[in-house]
Design a protein around this motif. Sequence first.
Motif, mmCIF file in Angstrom:
data_model
loop_
_atom_site.group_PDB
_atom_site.id
_atom_site.type_symbol
_atom_site.label_atom_id
_atom_site.label_comp_id
_atom_site.label_asym_id
_atom_site.label_seq_id
_atom_site.Cartn_x
_atom_site.Cartn_y
_atom_site.Cartn_z
ATOM 1 N N ALA A 112 176.380 -14.017 -1.192
ATOM 2 C CA ALA A 112 177.533 -13.467 -0.420
ATOM 3 C C ALA A 112 176.499 -12.502 0.605
ATOM 4 N N PHE A 113 175.870 -11.906 0.314
ATOM 5 C CA PHE A 113 175.104 -10.816 1.320
ATOM 6 C C PHE A 113 174.273 -11.693 2.507
ATOM 7 N N LYS A 114 173.899 -12.973 2.000
ATOM 8 C CA LYS A 114 173.069 -13.791 2.960
ATOM 9 C C LYS A 114 174.233 -14.161 4.046
ATOM 10 N N SER A 115 175.360 -14.739 3.484
ATOM 11 C CA SER A 115 176.289 -15.441 4.590
ATOM 12 C C SER A 115 176.987 -14.211 5.365
ATOM 13 N N VAL A 116 177.292 -13.228 4.720
ATOM 14 C CA VAL A 116 177.650 -12.095 5.554
ATOM 15 C C VAL A 116 176.789 -11.403 6.664
ATOM 16 N N SER A 117 175.569 -11.462 6.265
ATOM 17 C CA SER A 117 174.678 -11.121 7.164
ATOM 18 C C SER A 117 174.533 -11.912 8.472
ATOM 19 N N VAL A 118 174.650 -13.258 8.415
ATOM 20 C CA VAL A 118 174.720 -14.071 9.395
ATOM 21 C C VAL A 118 175.832 -14.037 10.230
ATOM 22 N N VAL A 119 177.032 -13.675 9.825
ATOM 23 C CA VAL A 119 177.958 -13.445 10.654
ATOM 24 C C VAL A 119 177.872 -12.079 11.385
ATOM 25 N N ILE A 120 177.312 -11.161 10.724
ATOM 26 C CA ILE A 120 177.127 -9.783 11.524
ATOM 27 C C ILE A 120 175.865 -9.951 12.336
ATOM 28 N N VAL A 121 174.952 -10.741 12.216
ATOM 29 C CA VAL A 121 173.640 -10.911 13.249
ATOM 30 C C VAL A 121 174.426 -11.583 14.322
ATOM 31 N N ALA A 128 182.539 -22.035 7.076
ATOM 32 C CA ALA A 128 182.668 -23.379 6.713
ATOM 33 C C ALA A 128 181.259 -23.895 5.995
ATOM 34 N N LEU A 129 180.333 -23.259 6.817
ATOM 35 C CA LEU A 129 178.697 -23.578 6.372
ATOM 36 C C LEU A 129 178.280 -23.045 5.058
ATOM 37 N N PHE A 130 178.626 -21.667 4.962
ATOM 38 C CA PHE A 130 178.359 -21.031 3.675
ATOM 39 C C PHE A 130 179.412 -20.864 2.635
ATOM 40 N N TYR A 131 180.717 -21.006 2.957
ATOM 41 C CA TYR A 131 181.566 -20.724 1.766
ATOM 42 C C TYR A 131 182.357 -21.984 1.440
ATOM 43 N N PRO A 132 182.130 -22.565 0.367
ATOM 44 C CA PRO A 132 182.726 -23.849 -0.346
ATOM 45 C C PRO A 132 184.244 -23.574 -0.297
ATOM 46 N N TRP A 133 184.825 -22.231 -0.716
ATOM 47 C CA TRP A 133 185.997 -21.869 -0.717
ATOM 48 C C TRP A 133 186.775 -22.254 0.391
ATOM 49 N N PHE A 134 186.062 -21.976 1.759
ATOM 50 C CA PHE A 134 186.704 -22.250 2.803
ATOM 51 C C PHE A 134 187.114 -23.646 3.127
ATOM 52 N N ARG A 135 186.098 -24.534 2.838
ATOM 53 C CA ARG A 135 186.087 -25.690 3.296
ATOM 54 C C ARG A 135 187.281 -26.390 2.415
ATOM 55 N N ILE A 175 199.500 -26.815 0.426
ATOM 56 C CA ILE A 175 200.045 -25.591 0.136
ATOM 57 C C ILE A 175 201.584 -25.277 -0.028
ATOM 58 N N LEU A 176 202.190 -26.605 0.500
ATOM 59 C CA LEU A 176 203.650 -26.433 0.457
ATOM 60 C C LEU A 176 204.106 -26.517 -0.663
ATOM 61 N N LYS A 177 203.266 -27.225 -1.648
ATOM 62 C CA LYS A 177 203.570 -27.387 -3.190
ATOM 63 C C LYS A 177 203.934 -26.000 -3.762
ATOM 64 N N PRO A 178 205.010 -26.080 -4.689
ATOM 65 C CA PRO A 178 205.259 -24.963 -5.591
ATOM 66 C C PRO A 178 204.288 -24.734 -6.418
ATOM 67 N N GLY A 179 203.614 -23.236 -6.370
ATOM 68 C CA GLY A 179 202.421 -22.833 -7.245
ATOM 69 C C GLY A 179 201.106 -23.074 -6.563
ATOM 70 N N SER A 180 201.137 -23.618 -5.528
ATOM 71 C CA SER A 180 199.875 -23.953 -4.685
ATOM 72 C C SER A 180 199.027 -22.665 -4.599
ATOM 73 N N CYS A 181 199.590 -21.313 -4.589
ATOM 74 C CA CYS A 181 198.877 -20.035 -4.439
ATOM 75 C C CYS A 181 197.982 -20.033 -5.821
ATOM 76 N N GLU A 182 198.285 -20.497 -6.938
ATOM 77 C CA GLU A 182 197.318 -20.314 -8.010
ATOM 78 C C GLU A 182 196.292 -21.565 -8.051
ATOM 79 N N SER A 183 196.153 -22.350 -6.941
ATOM 80 C CA SER A 183 195.312 -23.405 -7.137
ATOM 81 C C SER A 183 193.885 -22.530 -7.307
ATOM 82 N N SER A 184 192.895 -23.441 -7.833
ATOM 83 C CA SER A 184 191.601 -23.160 -8.108
ATOM 84 C C SER A 184 190.886 -23.551 -6.986
ATOM 85 N N ILE A 185 190.357 -22.272 -6.306
ATOM 86 C CA ILE A 185 189.429 -22.439 -4.994
ATOM 87 C C ILE A 185 187.945 -22.365 -5.144
ATOM 88 N N LEU A 186 187.720 -21.413 -6.079
ATOM 89 C CA LEU A 186 186.243 -20.786 -6.277
ATOM 90 C C LEU A 186 185.677 -22.027 -7.186
#
Length: 326
Positions: free
Chosen positions: A243-252, A297-304, A315-326
């Motif tokens: 997480a530190f590496k990916s956020v570091s790229v954003v900040i740099v 998109a490059l560093f976070y699989p959850w975003f892809r 995401i329009l399906k009922p209960g989609s907010c509980e989907s496993s993303i990580l």
Amino acid sequence: MNTLEEAELCFPQFLNSSCRRNMQPHSVSVLIYVTLSTISLITVILNLLVIISISHFKQLHTPTNFLLLSLAVADFFVGLLILFQIILIDGCWFLGDLMCALYFLLDYVITSASVGTMVLISIDRYIAICDPLHYPTKVTQNRAKICASLCWICSIVFQCLVLKDNLDHPGRFNSCFGDCAVVVGYVAGIADVILSFIGPVTVIVVLYLRVFVVAVSQARAMRSQVATVRTANISAKKSELKAFKSVSVVIVVFLICLCPYYCVTLKGRDALLSTSSLAFVMCLFYFNSCLNPLIYALFYPWFRKSMKLIVTLQILKPGSCESSIL
């Protein structure tokens, strides 16, 4: 001859007081228009996906992601601001003095809020890496939300004070009809540069230098650990370092794109900021807002994964907010 001269004016009816258009080849104007339109569209869409992802999926409701959400909101508005640059391709402003003042106010607020959010992200990573045992208690979702909200509120209030003269008397610093410029006084300009650039950048650099030293020592420690060490601890450290590496790229990348913007504003006793003179550095800052989601998109699989669920309308399906993303 008069017809030609009138064609070069933003407002031909004001022959003696109208600004002149930036006369450039048609192909160049089309290229600029297409480029800015593409950047604007991509920036708005990608950051909207980030906003929906973090807001919708409960697994993504973490302090760090809430700060990334704040940054995505700022980047989303930057995408909309690019539309004003498209209007100004020929150097003429047709939306009136009040809209000009509000345009610069929004630009200042977004810049200030983005820098403030980057400071919060740096503090978040500093605590996560340097004090991991107390991180869950020190950095909570509610605290992250409150800090992000305060960052935006303070940015709005501060920039309204910086641009007070321009908001009270819109257009007072325009040199001609069709111009869009604001003047930041010497004291206000110095305060803005210190509080919105020098101070935050110093904090970010100092924190990341300290975090870098700790991260390197932790990486060496993990490599030297024997098999008897609990795997959970090792995987947790690896997760934080990733997480530190990916956020570091954003900040740099953010600092690289932001520094030219403030370097230009440092010139002169009074910072005369016209849309024509700052076109390049502002577009560079705008382009950074397009890059951030690409970095996610490059560093976070959850975003892809979340992006796929959003595009396919799952995401329009009922209960989609509980989907496993990580």
